[in-house]
Scaffold this motif. Structure first.
Motif, mmCIF file in Angstrom:
data_model
loop_
_atom_site.group_PDB
_atom_site.id
_atom_site.type_symbol
_atom_site.label_atom_id
_atom_site.label_comp_id
_atom_site.label_asym_id
_atom_site.label_seq_id
_atom_site.Cartn_x
_atom_site.Cartn_y
_atom_site.Cartn_z
ATOM 1 N N THR A 141 0.821 -1.210 0.000
ATOM 2 C CA THR A 141 0.000 0.000 0.000
ATOM 3 C C THR A 141 0.855 1.261 0.000
ATOM 4 O OG1 THR A 141 -0.141 -0.063 2.420
ATOM 5 C CG2 THR A 141 -1.902 -1.159 1.179
ATOM 6 N N SER A 142 2.041 1.183 0.591
ATOM 7 C CA SER A 142 2.954 2.334 0.627
ATOM 8 C C SER A 142 4.368 1.841 0.877
ATOM 9 C CB SER A 142 2.539 3.339 1.698
ATOM 10 O OG SER A 142 2.404 2.709 2.962
ATOM 11 N N GLU A 158 3.165 3.106 -13.088
ATOM 12 C CA GLU A 158 2.800 4.377 -12.468
ATOM 13 C C GLU A 158 2.094 4.210 -11.116
ATOM 14 O OE1 GLU A 158 2.729 8.192 -11.620
ATOM 15 O OE2 GLU A 158 3.792 7.255 -13.293
ATOM 16 N N PRO A 159 1.185 3.229 -10.950
ATOM 17 C CA PRO A 159 0.555 3.072 -9.632
ATOM 18 C C PRO A 159 1.575 2.888 -8.510
ATOM 19 C CG PRO A 159 -0.632 1.800 -11.267
ATOM 20 C CD PRO A 159 0.617 2.295 -11.945
ATOM 21 N N SER A 172 3.328 6.219 -7.474
ATOM 22 C CA SER A 172 2.519 7.123 -6.655
ATOM 23 C C SER A 172 2.491 6.734 -5.181
ATOM 24 C CB SER A 172 1.089 7.174 -7.199
ATOM 25 O OG SER A 172 0.448 5.911 -7.044
ATOM 26 N N LYS A 173 2.906 5.518 -4.865
ATOM 27 C CA LYS A 173 2.876 5.090 -3.459
ATOM 28 C C LYS A 173 4.272 4.871 -2.880
ATOM 29 C CE LYS A 173 2.339 0.154 -4.657
ATOM 30 N NZ LYS A 173 1.434 -1.014 -4.607
#
Length: 262
Positions: free
Chosen positions: A139-140, A164-165, A168-169
């Motif tokens: 998730t991060s 890209e997903p 972003s994290k």
């Protein structure tokens, strides 16, 4: 969204050791130390002080990055110091006016590890494929702004084609240990040198990333060019590079280097 709290105060806090045998007129050496070798110098300090009668003041100073506490930025401001302990590649970029290149000694090898918050499930990172799956499912992700993080963000993550997903994290953490961010629950997983993760409370170290993804970082030391205590500084470097310091270096999460016979 990952929120990063600044801990500049932590990085500017001095770790001072007081030797029982050092008198009131004993010299004090100021050591600028990267987090990756901080555990080793802290463990070595009492024995060094007792043997040489020299006090050590150790200041946390990243090897690189934009924070004011980073070694290059401290030296550029003219801060007084005697010894730097830092990533060897970053030491190479310092000028002869900042450090005495002839005094450089290599002290230990460091490898990248992954950590999770204490008690959290430990994802599989035993193979490159498993590591990629863990990264995609996370998730991060937190990583440092020093040597390991630069490698991860510019080489390994692009090589794994995470998309890209993932970008972003995934967040670079300036000015504080990655483990602290993970311990607060602000990142599910975090990557940094093993020696920088080991001292952090509130995390569990999953292990080193697999060999095919790994990058060794060499930690080194040198005398600051403007040091007023060169003999004592050289004695500290010699001590750190000797078999006497091997246990402390290994305990800190670094791999000691072989010693030349004789």
């Amino acid at each position: 969204m990952l929120r990063v709290l600044s801990c500049a105060a932590l990085l500017t806090t001095a770790f001072a050791c007081s030797a029982a045998d050092a008198g009131p007129d004993a010299h004090t050496l100021t050591v600028l130390s990267s987090g990756g070798i901080m555990g080793a110098i802290r463990e070595v300090a009492p024995a060094y002080e007792k043997q040489f009668g020299v006090k050590l003041q150790v200041l946390a100073a990243p090897s690189m990055g934009q924070t004011p506490q980073a070694v290059p930025n401290r030296l550029a401001r003219g801060e007084q110091a005697d010894v730097v302990l830092m990533v060897g590649a970053a030491l190479d970029t310092l000028s002869a006016a900042q450090v005495d290149k002839a005094s450089r000694v290599d002290l230990g090898e460091s490898y990248i590890a992954m950590a999770v918050r204490h008690g959290a499930p430990k994802p599989d990172i035993s193979t490159l494929k498993a590591l990629r799956t863990t990264l995609l499912n996370s998730t991060s992700v937190a990583y440092s702004d020093s040597a390991s993080g630069v490698y991860l963000s510019t080489t390994l993550f692009p090589r794994l084609q995470l998309g890209e997903p993932f970008a972003s994290k995934a967040h670079m953490i300036p000015a504080e240990p990655v483990g602290a961010v993970v311990a607060r629950g602000q990142a599910q997983i975090g990557f940094q040198q093993l020696s920088e993760l080991k001292p952090v409370k509130g995390i569990d170290i999953v292990g080193l990333i697999p060999d095919e993804a790994q990058k060794m970082t060499l930690y080194s030391g040198a005398i600051v060019s403007k040091s007023q205590h060169r003999a004592e500084a050289q004695a500290l470097l010699d001590y750190l590079a000797s078999p006497k310091a091997d246990a402390a270096i290994e305990d800190s999460g670094l791999k000691p280097l072989p010693h030349k016979a004789g």
